[in-house]
Design an enzyme around this catalytic site. Structure first.
Site, mmCIF file in Angstrom:
data_model
loop_
_atom_site.group_PDB
_atom_site.id
_atom_site.type_symbol
_atom_site.label_atom_id
_atom_site.label_comp_id
_atom_site.label_asym_id
_atom_site.label_seq_id
_atom_site.Cartn_x
_atom_site.Cartn_y
_atom_site.Cartn_z
ATOM 1 N N HIS A 18 39.171 40.995 -18.454
ATOM 2 C CA HIS A 18 38.567 42.314 -18.648
ATOM 3 C C HIS A 18 39.318 43.333 -17.803
ATOM 4 O O HIS A 18 40.324 43.010 -17.156
ATOM 5 C CB HIS A 18 37.063 42.292 -18.376
ATOM 6 C CG HIS A 18 36.687 41.874 -16.972
ATOM 7 N ND1 HIS A 18 37.130 42.536 -15.863
ATOM 8 C CD2 HIS A 18 35.914 40.859 -16.525
ATOM 9 C CE1 HIS A 18 36.645 41.979 -14.791
ATOM 10 N NE2 HIS A 18 35.905 40.935 -15.155
ATOM 11 N N HIS A 21 40.361 42.439 -14.127
ATOM 12 C CA HIS A 21 41.537 41.567 -14.004
ATOM 13 C C HIS A 21 42.805 42.360 -14.371
ATOM 14 O O HIS A 21 43.844 42.222 -13.729
ATOM 15 C CB HIS A 21 41.450 40.379 -14.967
ATOM 16 C CG HIS A 21 40.178 39.597 -14.871
ATOM 17 N ND1 HIS A 21 39.318 39.427 -15.928
ATOM 18 C CD2 HIS A 21 39.611 38.939 -13.832
ATOM 19 C CE1 HIS A 21 38.283 38.701 -15.559
ATOM 20 N NE2 HIS A 21 38.432 38.396 -14.283
ATOM 21 N N CYS A 126 24.804 28.810 -3.545
ATOM 22 C CA CYS A 126 24.798 29.563 -4.808
ATOM 23 C C CYS A 126 25.769 28.881 -5.760
ATOM 24 O O CYS A 126 26.963 28.761 -5.462
ATOM 25 C CB CYS A 126 25.202 31.022 -4.584
ATOM 26 S SG CYS A 126 25.473 31.870 -6.149
ATOM 27 N N CYS A 129 28.685 31.133 -6.976
ATOM 28 C CA CYS A 129 29.774 31.366 -6.009
ATOM 29 C C CYS A 129 30.411 30.051 -5.556
ATOM 30 O O CYS A 129 31.449 30.067 -4.903
ATOM 31 C CB CYS A 129 29.272 32.069 -4.760
ATOM 32 S SG CYS A 129 28.582 33.669 -5.070
ATOM 33 N N CYS A 143 21.601 35.797 -3.740
ATOM 34 C CA CYS A 143 23.051 35.928 -3.623
ATOM 35 C C CYS A 143 23.428 37.356 -4.024
ATOM 36 O O CYS A 143 23.029 37.821 -5.090
ATOM 37 C CB CYS A 143 23.725 34.928 -4.557
ATOM 38 S SG CYS A 143 25.398 35.401 -4.951
ATOM 39 N N HIS A 146 25.336 37.349 -7.466
ATOM 40 C CA HIS A 146 24.706 36.849 -8.696
ATOM 41 C C HIS A 146 23.245 37.249 -8.834
ATOM 42 O O HIS A 146 22.624 36.966 -9.857
ATOM 43 C CB HIS A 146 24.862 35.328 -8.783
ATOM 44 C CG HIS A 146 26.303 34.929 -8.948
ATOM 45 N ND1 HIS A 146 27.134 34.693 -7.879
ATOM 46 C CD2 HIS A 146 27.049 34.795 -10.058
ATOM 47 C CE1 HIS A 146 28.337 34.407 -8.330
ATOM 48 N NE2 HIS A 146 28.316 34.463 -9.646
ATOM 49 N N LYS A 295 27.692 48.214 -13.073
ATOM 50 C CA LYS A 295 28.562 47.040 -13.034
ATOM 51 C C LYS A 295 28.736 46.480 -14.447
ATOM 52 O O LYS A 295 27.791 46.478 -15.227
ATOM 53 C CB LYS A 295 27.895 45.987 -12.144
ATOM 54 C CG LYS A 295 28.851 45.347 -11.172
ATOM 55 C CD LYS A 295 28.148 44.371 -10.267
ATOM 56 C CE LYS A 295 29.135 43.335 -9.782
ATOM 57 N NZ LYS A 295 28.593 42.357 -8.898
ATOM 58 N N LYS A 298 28.294 41.019 -19.103
ATOM 59 C CA LYS A 298 28.508 40.395 -20.398
ATOM 60 C C LYS A 298 27.247 40.530 -21.249
ATOM 61 O O LYS A 298 27.305 40.888 -22.413
ATOM 62 C CB LYS A 298 28.810 38.906 -20.166
ATOM 63 C CG LYS A 298 29.844 38.338 -21.087
ATOM 64 C CD LYS A 298 30.218 36.969 -20.562
ATOM 65 C CE LYS A 298 31.034 36.194 -21.544
ATOM 66 N NZ LYS A 298 31.360 34.865 -21.025
HETATM 67 N N1 MSP Z 1 39.262 32.481 -8.689
HETATM 68 C C1 MSP Z 1 38.889 33.439 -7.709
HETATM 69 C C2 MSP Z 1 40.097 33.944 -6.959
HETATM 70 C C3 MSP Z 1 40.917 32.902 -6.296
HETATM 71 S S1 MSP Z 1 42.334 33.586 -5.567
HETATM 72 C C4 MSP Z 1 42.965 32.364 -4.636
HETATM 73 C C5 MSP Z 1 38.211 34.617 -8.387
HETATM 74 N N2 MSP Z 1 38.441 34.801 -9.682
HETATM 75 S S2 MSP Z 1 37.845 35.997 -10.589
HETATM 76 O O1 MSP Z 1 38.201 35.667 -11.940
HETATM 77 O O2 MSP Z 1 36.473 36.183 -10.317
HETATM 78 O O3 MSP Z 1 38.652 37.233 -10.207
HETATM 79 C C6 MSP Z 1 38.254 38.119 -9.196
HETATM 80 C C7 MSP Z 1 39.235 39.242 -9.183
HETATM 81 O O4 MSP Z 1 39.274 39.879 -10.483
HETATM 82 C C8 MSP Z 1 38.930 40.373 -8.248
HETATM 83 O O5 MSP Z 1 39.291 40.114 -6.916
HETATM 84 C C9 MSP Z 1 39.770 41.465 -8.879
HETATM 85 O O6 MSP Z 1 41.110 41.234 -8.664
HETATM 86 C C10 MSP Z 1 39.447 41.266 -10.346
HETATM 87 N N3 MSP Z 1 38.220 41.929 -10.728
HETATM 88 C C11 MSP Z 1 37.156 41.343 -11.343
HETATM 89 N N4 MSP Z 1 36.229 42.310 -11.613
HETATM 90 C C12 MSP Z 1 36.660 43.512 -11.167
HETATM 91 C C13 MSP Z 1 36.209 44.845 -11.309
HETATM 92 N N5 MSP Z 1 35.077 45.159 -11.888
HETATM 93 N N6 MSP Z 1 37.004 45.820 -10.825
HETATM 94 C C14 MSP Z 1 38.211 45.566 -10.264
HETATM 95 N N7 MSP Z 1 38.682 44.329 -10.164
HETATM 96 C C15 MSP Z 1 37.852 43.251 -10.389
HETATM 97 O O7 MSP Z 1 37.527 35.361 -7.702
#
Ligand code: MSP
Length: 651
Positions: A18, A21, A126, A129, A143, A146, A295, A298
């Site tokens: 999304h 990412h 959790c 997490c 949490c 969540h 926020k 889904k």
């Molecule tokens: N798998 C772990 C990270 C391990 S790194 C060794 C994880 N994955 S995640 O799929 O949840 O990705 C989190 C990351 O996605 C955030 O740190 C950021 O880079 C990005 N984002 C997810 N949602 C976001 C927003 N709403 N806004 C900006 N970035 C965010 O955590």
């Protein structure tokens, strides 16, 4: 040779890509392209995080085994990045054999160092997490991520002696102020570290979770996800003795959002220290993208998917918007209306117009060939050249400090100066007078040079647009091969080189597209503006402004950090205000000294106009204005109803 290594988090394979990412990955891509532009050798890593309860649950819900599920979602991430023009060098998966080998190698090293012990643990866990929470970390017993109460769980497990490194880590962070940046996140980590640090549970019994990497010293256990996931950053470059590891690890910068500061700011450095591995250089932490509805969720159908937007608005417009709109470190809000507004104002009007006018006039006056600098440059030419130099300076200073939006503001100031220059000079008038030929040559050559420099500076943000611009300026190069030192050198366009006018770089968008984020909704393309001039809008009644005019005023919440009276002035105070710009505060001079003492002001949150042209008051520069309301003799500051994050945009 300078080197640069940047990483994104490895994304969980329980959700499809999304906008969040996409943002982190695009930011890393922009950084990588900037460092390339500066002539450095770069390495850019992304990938997927595939072990743990969460993935097992998602796979079960999808009715497949974890590996099949992980393959599918990891594939989605892998296929998404080229569509966003992401130039990663490697895509790592935590299910890759090389990763598994390195995780076991590091675990063994930490175990041999005496930093792993076996113990029973009871706590609040959790599932979302995949970690235990302390009471203090819960919000209303739930949490914070969540919004669900954790479950109580007891388990015998392996623990990493993280507490042993607490003082050392505090010392390291304090001695290296840029280790975690922007500063607010450094402070957040230091605040965690003010409390006693608990040891970290790093295993799960295999009978409860088999989808993980077995501990090398006890096969009845698998590795807990963070100890597995973080190690990807060294595994991907060939730890312990690969050449890429040797060359790039010392300069690595991790880039993440604020959700995973603790694992990256505390677990990871202590793990590295224990294993005898040098630490990363920077942890870059950005804020969250939120939507009008708050926020992304889904279940509410408010997840913004990049691949829905790109076909509608264009990739470079999307990349530009993300980098221009978010101040690195702060939250930003995403809406298609805001995206359309930026496309029309910044891309179609400012950049697009400058480029098409310059090329159309070159075609008309010089048969489409780059003219020489004919006459000596005059004051206006020199001013424009100075604004190009300023944009380059701001760009090279801000980009390494994560000031992406400031770098873009600098480039756009130069674009706007060039558009004004055209309006003032009126090349079409010079063209009517044969005696002005050499002057016209200088004017058009100056403009062509400005366009070329702009193309180079926007290359990290909008690589395809930069390539298109350079190609049409007769300076064609692949975006990744452009170098600032050679390609932004003033005067280096080849005299007599043919340039091509052509279609608009960014067509205007008349109305926002139908909202594109609802899954399954057919995307309706926005109406492009008519080829010919759009009909003039009805003039607004006097005194009425439209929403665009209001939005042009950058109103933000600022936190007054310092205040002092301006000597010899009854009215003025000099303030340092945190307006959410990473690493710095703004100097603002305000006429409120008669009603407010410096002591009243420090720590107050106020509303400021952040994009007011800088002015000097009693010789002191002021970069903004504090809003207040007069009530008879009295003056009251406008303040938010409750404390908010400095830099929050007022809308
Ligand atoms: N798998 C772990 C990270 C391990 S790194 C060794 C994880 N994955 S995640 O799929 O949840 O990705 C989190 C990351 O996605 C955030 O740190 C950021 O880079 C990005 N984002 C997810 N949602 C976001 C927003 N709403 N806004 C900006 N970035 C965010 O955590």
């Amino acid at each position: 040779m300078d080197r640069f290594y940047v990483t994104t988090p490895i994304y969980y394979v329980n959700a499809e890509p999304h906008i969040g990412h996409a943002y982190t990955t695009i930011v890393c891509d922009v950084m990588m392209r900037f460092h390339r532009l500066m002539g450095e050798t770069t390495f850019f890593l992304t990938g997927t995080d595939e072990h743990g309860d969460k993935i097992v649950q998602a796979a079960q819900a999808a009715g497949v085994d974890p590996k099949t599920y992980a393959d599918r979602i990891s594939g989605l991430f892998r296929q998404t990045w080229p569509k966003l023009n992401i130039g990663n060098d490697k895509f790592i998966r935590t299910t890759d054999p090389e990763h598994i080998r390195v995780v076991q190698d590091v675990l063994q090293k930490v175990y041999d160092a005496g930093d792993i012990y076996f113990s029973s643990y009871k706590g609040l866990y959790c599932v979302g997490c995949e970690r235990f929470y302390t009471e203090r970390e819960l919000v209303d017993g739930k949490c914070p991520d969540h919004d669900k109460p954790p479950i109580e769980r007891e388990e015998a497990n392996y623990f990493f002696r993280m507490s042993k490194y607490q003082d050392w880590l505090i010392g390291h962070i304090e001695a290296n102020p840029d280790f975690i940046r922007p500063e607010r996140y450094k402070n957040e980590v230091l605040a965690f570290l003010r409390e006693p640090l608990e040891d970290l549970c790093i295993s799960r019994p295999v009978e409860r979770l088999s989808w993980g990497i077995p501990l090398p010293f006890d096969r009845k256990y698998v590795t807990y996800v963070w100890f597995d996931a973080l190690i990807n950053y060294i595994a991907a470059v060939g730890y312990p003795d690969g050449p890429v590891y040797r060359d790039f690890w010392p300069v690595v910068q991790h880039t993440i959002a604020k959700d995973i500061v603790k694992p990256h700011g505390i677990y990871w450095p202590t793990m590295l220290k224990s294993a005898g591995i040098p630490l990363y250089r920077h942890l870059n932490v950005h804020g969250y993208w939120i939507t009008d509805e708050g926020k992304m969720s889904k279940s509410r159908g408010t997840v913004v998917r990049p691949l829905d937007l790109v076909p509608v608005y264009g990739l470079d417009a999307f990349r530009y918007f993300l980098l221009r709109e978010m101040v690195f470190g702060l939250d930003a809000s995403f809406s298609e209306d805001a995206l359309v507004q930026r496309i029309n104002a910044d891309l179609a009007n400012d950049l697009g117009n400058l480029f098409s006018r310059t090329l159309a006039m070159t075609a008309k006056f010089f048969d489409g060939k780059v003219p020489p600098f004919g006459a000596e440059p005059d004051g206006m030419d020199q001013d424009l050249r100075a604004s190009v130099d300023q944009a380059v300076r701001q760009f090279t200073e801000e980009m390494p400090k994560l000031g992406f939006h400031k770098a873009l503001i600098g480039i756009w100031e130069c674009i706007s100066a060039a558009n004004k220059y055209i309006d003032h000079v009126g090349p079409w008038n010079l063209a009517k007078d044969p005696g002005m030929l050499t002057r016209l040559q200088t004017v058009m050559r100056t403009l062509l040079e400005v366009n070329r420099t702009v193309a180079v500076l926007v290359a990290p943000f909008m690589p395809a647009t930069a390539e298109k611009m350079l190609e049409r300026l007769g300076a064609g190069k692949k975006a990744l091969d452009v170098r600032i030192a050679e390609d932004a050198r003033w005067g280096s366009l080849g005299e007599g080189t043919p340039v091509q006018k052509g279609e608009a770089l960014f067509p205007r968008i008349e109305s926002p597209a139908k909202k594109t984020e609802k899954p399954g909704t057919a995307v309706q393309a926005p109406k492009p503006a008519a080829e010919k001039k759009a009909p003039k809008p009805e003039p607004e009644p006097a005194g009425i402004i439209d929403i665009d005019a209001f939005r042009a005023v950058d109103l933000r919440i600022g936190l007054i950090r310092e205040a002092e009276r301006v000597p010899q002035s009854e009215k003025l105070v000099k303030l340092l205000v945190d307006v959410g710009e990473p690493g710095e505060s703004r100097q603002i001079v305000a006429g409120i000294a008669k009603t407010h003492t410096p002591a009243d002001l420090v720590g107050k949150q106020v509303v400021i106009v952040a994009n007011l042209k800088p002015a000097k008051l009693m010789g002191i520069e002021s970069h903004g204005m504090v809003l207040a309301v007069r009530d008879g003799q009295d003056l009251k500051l406008i303040v938010p109803e409750a404390k908010v994050t400095p830099g929050g945009r007022i809308s």
